[in-house]
Write a protein that holds these residues in place. Structure first.
Motif, PDB file in Angstrom:
ATOM      1  N   LEU A   1      -0.892  16.279  -2.297  1.00 26.93           N
ATOM      2  CA  LEU A   1      -1.521  14.949  -2.316  1.00 26.93           C
ATOM      3  C   LEU A   1      -1.110  14.181  -3.570  1.00 26.93           C
ATOM      4  CD1 LEU A   1      -5.205  15.650  -1.184  1.00 26.93           C
ATOM      5  CD2 LEU A   1      -3.486  14.291   0.029  1.00 26.93           C
TER       6      LEU A   1
ATOM      7  N   PRO B   1      -5.290   1.310  -3.122  1.00 25.26           N
ATOM      8  CA  PRO B   1      -6.412   2.050  -2.517  1.00 25.26           C
ATOM      9  C   PRO B   1      -5.945   3.355  -1.870  1.00 25.26           C
ATOM     10  CG  PRO B   1      -6.548  -0.277  -1.951  1.00 25.26           C
ATOM     11  CD  PRO B   1      -5.228  -0.092  -2.649  1.00 25.26           C
ATOM     12  N   PHE B   2      -4.703   3.357  -1.391  1.00 20.11           N
ATOM     13  CA  PHE B   2      -4.171   4.558  -0.752  1.00 20.11           C
ATOM     14  C   PHE B   2      -3.923   5.658  -1.785  1.00 20.11           C
ATOM     15  CE2 PHE B   2      -0.494   6.983   1.052  1.00 20.11           C
ATOM     16  CZ  PHE B   2      -1.136   7.463   2.180  1.00 20.11           C
TER      17      PHE B   2
ATOM     18  N   ILE C   1       0.836  -1.195   0.000  1.00 17.03           N
ATOM     19  CA  ILE C   1       0.000   0.000   0.000  1.00 17.03           C
ATOM     20  C   ILE C   1       0.869   1.242   0.000  1.00 17.03           C
ATOM     21  CG2 ILE C   1      -1.498   1.377   1.464  1.00 17.03           C
ATOM     22  CD1 ILE C   1      -2.953  -0.683  -0.090  1.00 17.03           C
ATOM     23  N   PHE C   2       1.807   1.280   0.893  1.00 20.34           N
ATOM     24  CA  PHE C   2       2.757   2.381   0.819  1.00 20.34           C
ATOM     25  C   PHE C   2       3.992   2.057   1.627  1.00 20.34           C
ATOM     26  CE2 PHE C   2       2.008   3.742   5.093  1.00 20.34           C
ATOM     27  CZ  PHE C   2       0.649   3.531   5.299  1.00 20.34           C
ATOM     28  N   GLU C   3       5.012   2.815   1.330  1.00 18.84           N
ATOM     29  CA  GLU C   3       6.273   2.656   2.036  1.00 18.84           C
ATOM     30  C   GLU C   3       6.861   4.049   2.179  1.00 18.84           C
ATOM     31  OE1 GLU C   3       9.098   0.307  -0.020  1.00 18.84           O
ATOM     32  OE2 GLU C   3      10.759   0.916   1.256  1.00 18.84           O
ATOM     33  N   PHE C   4       7.060   4.460   3.408  1.00 14.49           N
ATOM     34  CA  PHE C   4       7.774   5.706   3.607  1.00 14.49           C
ATOM     35  C   PHE C   4       9.177   5.327   4.022  1.00 14.49           C
ATOM     36  CE2 PHE C   4       3.428   6.992   3.617  1.00 14.49           C
ATOM     37  CZ  PHE C   4       3.480   8.136   2.845  1.00 14.49           C
TER      38      PHE C   4
ATOM     39  N   VAL D   1       6.246  17.106   6.342  1.00 11.23           N
ATOM     40  CA  VAL D   1       5.632  18.048   5.414  1.00 11.23           C
ATOM     41  C   VAL D   1       4.804  19.046   6.223  1.00 11.23           C
ATOM     42  CG1 VAL D   1       4.031  18.344   3.487  1.00 11.23           C
ATOM     43  CG2 VAL D   1       5.523  16.327   3.569  1.00 11.23           C
ATOM     44  N   TYR D   2       5.129  20.316   6.043  1.00 14.63           N
ATOM     45  CA  TYR D   2       4.365  21.377   6.704  1.00 14.63           C
ATOM     46  C   TYR D   2       3.525  22.075   5.667  1.00 14.63           C
ATOM     47  CZ  TYR D   2       7.485  20.569  10.599  1.00 14.63           C
ATOM     48  OH  TYR D   2       8.179  19.971  11.625  1.00 14.63           O
ATOM     49  N   PHE D   3       2.251  22.258   5.968  1.00 11.01           N
ATOM     50  CA  PHE D   3       1.333  22.843   5.001  1.00 11.01           C
ATOM     51  C   PHE D   3       0.478  23.909   5.668  1.00 11.01           C
ATOM     52  CE2 PHE D   3      -3.066  22.984   3.582  1.00 11.01           C
ATOM     53  CZ  PHE D   3      -2.911  23.371   2.269  1.00 11.01           C
TER      54      PHE D   3
ATOM     55  N   GLU E   1      -8.990  12.769  -4.374  1.00 13.48           N
ATOM     56  CA  GLU E   1      -9.149  14.030  -3.644  1.00 13.48           C
ATOM     57  C   GLU E   1      -8.432  15.158  -4.392  1.00 13.48           C
ATOM     58  OE1 GLU E   1     -10.993  14.660  -1.134  1.00 13.48           O
ATOM     59  OE2 GLU E   1     -10.183  16.414  -0.085  1.00 13.48           O
TER      60      GLU E   1
ATOM     61  N   LEU F   1      -7.151   7.070  -3.151  1.00 11.12           N
ATOM     62  CA  LEU F   1      -7.807   8.030  -2.253  1.00 11.12           C
ATOM     63  C   LEU F   1      -7.195   9.418  -2.427  1.00 11.12           C
ATOM     64  CD1 LEU F   1      -9.741   8.557   0.162  1.00 11.12           C
ATOM     65  CD2 LEU F   1      -7.860   7.879   1.664  1.00 11.12           C
ATOM     66  N   LEU F   2      -5.862   9.477  -2.451  1.00 13.07           N
ATOM     67  CA  LEU F   2      -5.178  10.766  -2.602  1.00 13.07           C
ATOM     68  C   LEU F   2      -5.422  11.362  -3.985  1.00 13.07           C
ATOM     69  CD1 LEU F   2      -3.982   9.761   0.024  1.00 13.07           C
ATOM     70  CD2 LEU F   2      -1.705  10.336  -0.812  1.00 13.07           C
TER      71      LEU F   2
ATOM     72  N   TRP G   1      -2.611  22.076  -1.658  1.00 13.48           N
ATOM     73  CA  TRP G   1      -2.851  20.788  -0.988  1.00 13.48           C
ATOM     74  C   TRP G   1      -3.072  19.688  -2.022  1.00 13.48           C
ATOM     75  CZ3 TRP G   1      -1.523  17.810   2.432  1.00 13.48           C
ATOM     76  CH2 TRP G   1      -2.303  16.775   2.922  1.00 13.48           C
TER      77      TRP G   1
ATOM     78  N   ILE H   1       2.450  13.011  -3.309  1.00  9.86           N
ATOM     79  CA  ILE H   1       2.609  11.809  -2.480  1.00  9.86           C
ATOM     80  C   ILE H   1       2.112  10.586  -3.254  1.00  9.86           C
ATOM     81  CG2 ILE H   1       1.955  10.663  -0.329  1.00  9.86           C
ATOM     82  CD1 ILE H   1       1.476  13.550   0.804  1.00  9.86           C
TER      83      ILE H   1
END
Lengths: 393, 393
Positions: free
Chosen positions: B255, B216-217, B3-6, B12-14, B224, B220-221, B251, B258
């Motif tokens: 998204l 799915p992750f 699904i994801f790997e960081f 991250v500042y927004f 949006e 979703l991003l 934003w 990412i």
């Protein structure tokens, strides 16, 4: 606003059959694993042998400790960490629900400190701040329930048997390096557990949304999680073998876990109060939230009418003839109706809470759950918590 | 499915005013920074002095190189990396759009290798695989446009002046440790740039959704991000000082970044073909995508009718009287109408592409953009790409 921070390398695998990824990735964490599995069920379901086999296929030697009970206790962690050290393990594998995953985190952490007692690191302990601690050994978690979201957070919840508190603890190093979310492992969860864990997911997502540290990122995840719970929990409860519903609930759980997980949003007073019930009674986690949530919503909705109104809308009660304030105030009713839809209508006394427990539970809220409590949109003092507990009794 | 790997610690500042976070966090990356800023504009807008001042307030010594041009070239990176080494800097700060951020990444990477030429590490170079390289020096990026998503990815796109290719390169260490997304820095972006970068966001999100590695992750991003672009890009173009529209576009951009960023989804053939135009013509990134996207959609929609039909719905053309196949086939028209809404109706020749460039551009697609191309839901061979380029000319 810090939108998010992923403080450690972490990989999440999601999908039917993904448990097979254990074979592919386990060896990257070390040569010898302590496999911590939920008592009885994992063996009965054949999951223990399956995961043990996959670990061995990947060339990892496995030490099994399949005696993890619900609401794991400090003494269990101490014993299992010593086992980890005696056996010279390299990493832990948590197989089961939140209890097994939290145990895998706590054991990997305590073992890295050379053992001793985990109480030292729990709220109120000598080093509750986890100052100058060593990083935990690597952690792999394999979740077999769609609740707790532990696979997405650094938190481990361990019951302190000396003071009956149930604090959440953790740091960057206790995020699982590898998390596996395989809905095929969830097809046989009994309806009562599906309900309780599903309700827990709902609370994680809803609380992340009404937390004062919510961000557009956590809002996105929380809203999606709530939507998926409302669409799928009923089927998952009544038709347990429905893989699609199980998959959607598993995904909702992971999303909610990330939303309350590292560096993102968090839970609020509902979890703070619920955990403190858990410490006193051993009641199922999800039900403890349900028992205190309605008084909490009635008390706090005015702190942010926009967000509480959105909760009402998300729960499917967005009557736009109402004002935002009316919708916000209605959020407690919306939540009550939502819980009733799943047959959940519970008071604290149904969980074995007695009036005399309210004082110690309130102590525990401020002593061990001050973090989540401080994420509430309304500041709540001791009198407020006592009043909310009395209302919830 | 992963699904994801960081893979690296990243923050991250927004939000409006978040640029002030530079003062709070810069010193965590080192004592001396090479500040790489977009040419002219950053100084004219006062952003260069502002960020330099914040860095100095945090106790960081600053070396300024505010000569980053659009589509940065290998020779610029080589020179700036040498400056980094000569000045004994500890980290880079990229201030500007994708060019400045990508430069900050490439310079931090090349300096860590001891300098030399970045071409060695670009597609086709001696070490294009980045085998056994040292981790890049820490990177901070401050984005002043809502496009490229570079703040959320490890990728840096550098033009190879020897072969006019424009490959994307990067590894885990070239993800920014700190990314700042402050819409207040975007209020003065001219309409043409707002349009071009906004279109780029739309492509990042849409391509992430029609990539064969979508999850799915990332879905979703991506969904949006597309929703936010459709709701806000028009206002951002025509009412540049509208902070709300700028915030939503910023934003959406993050998204989408990412979604195509580390270990998640990726772009597809549209970006593969667009980049190769950029290598030849210096045309704005977003416009190169627009010029090839329609032929791509017409060619590939049948590869996954469910996803392409959803693209049509996301773009607001979900006529449910149509079959899924019809909706999928309509995705090219839906995208065409969407682009026209923003005044974008462009052919490759409008960007200065000549027929004789199609062969070298096609070579470049397979040599330098094979990764994104391979994420396409339909496998495309050399003849396909030539045909698509001819159709787009």
């Amino acid at each position: 606003m810090k939108i998010f921070e992923f403080a450690v390398p972490t990989k999440v695998y999601f999908g039917a059959g993904e448990v097979s990824k254990v074979e592919e990735h386990a060896s990257s964490l070390g040569k010898k694993a302590l496999l911590l599995a939920a008592k009885d069920t994992m063996r009965q379901l054949g999951f223990l042998d399956k995961v043990k086999g996959l670990l061995e296929k990947s060339g990892v030697e496995v030490v099994v400790s399949d005696d993890v009970s619900p609401n794991p206790r400090d003494v269990d962690i101490d014993r299992q960490a010593q086992l980890f050290l005696d056996e010279k393990c390299d990493f832990t594998v948590g197989l089961g629900g939140g209890s097994a995953m939290d145990t895998a985190k706590a054991v990997a952490f305590l073992a890295a400190q050379g053992g001793g007692t985990i109480r030292k690191y729990l709220a109120g302990g000598d080093n509750a701040g986890l100052e100058n601690v060593k990083d935990a050994f690597p952690i792999m978690v394999i979740t077999t329930t769609a609740g707790t979201g532990s696979e997405g957070t650094p938190w481990w919840v361990i019951t302190n048997t000396e003071n009956h508190e149930k604090p959440g603890t953790g740091n960057d190093s206790t995020v699982a390096k590898i998390a596996i979310v395989d809905p095929e492992l969830m097809l046989t969860i009994p309806p009562s557990v599906t309900r309780g864990t599903g309700i827990d997911v709902l609370f994680h997502a809803m609380e992340a949304y009404i937390a004062n540290i919510a961000t557009p990122f956590t809002d996105l995840l929380a809203k999606e999680a709530i939507k998926l719970v409302l669409e799928n929990l009923d089927t998952a409860i009544n038709e347990g073998s429905n893989l699609e519903a199980r998959s959607q609930m598993a995904w909702a759980n992971t999303l909610a876990g990330i939303a309350i997980g590292e560096g993102t949003s968090g839970t609020v007073g509902i979890h703070a109060m619920g955990h403190s019930i858990g410490g006193q009674t051993d009641a199922p986690h999800g039900m403890t939230m349900a028992s205190v949530a309605l008084p909490y919503m009635r008390k706090t909705w005015s702190a942010d009418t926009a967000r509480y109104a959105e909760v009402t809308r998300m729960l499917g009660f967005g009557d736009e003839s109402k004002s935002e304030a009316e919708l916000a105030e209605y959020s407690a009713v919306a939540l009550e109706k939502t819980l009733e839809k799943y047959g959940v209508n519970i008071k604290m006394r149904d969980l074995g809470v007695k009036e005399e427990m309210i004082e110690p539970m309130t102590d525990s809220v401020f002593k061990t759950m001050a973090g989540p409590l401080s994420c509430s949109l309304m500041e709540l003092n001791r009198e407020d918590i006592v009043a909310l507990y009395k209302e919830a009794l």
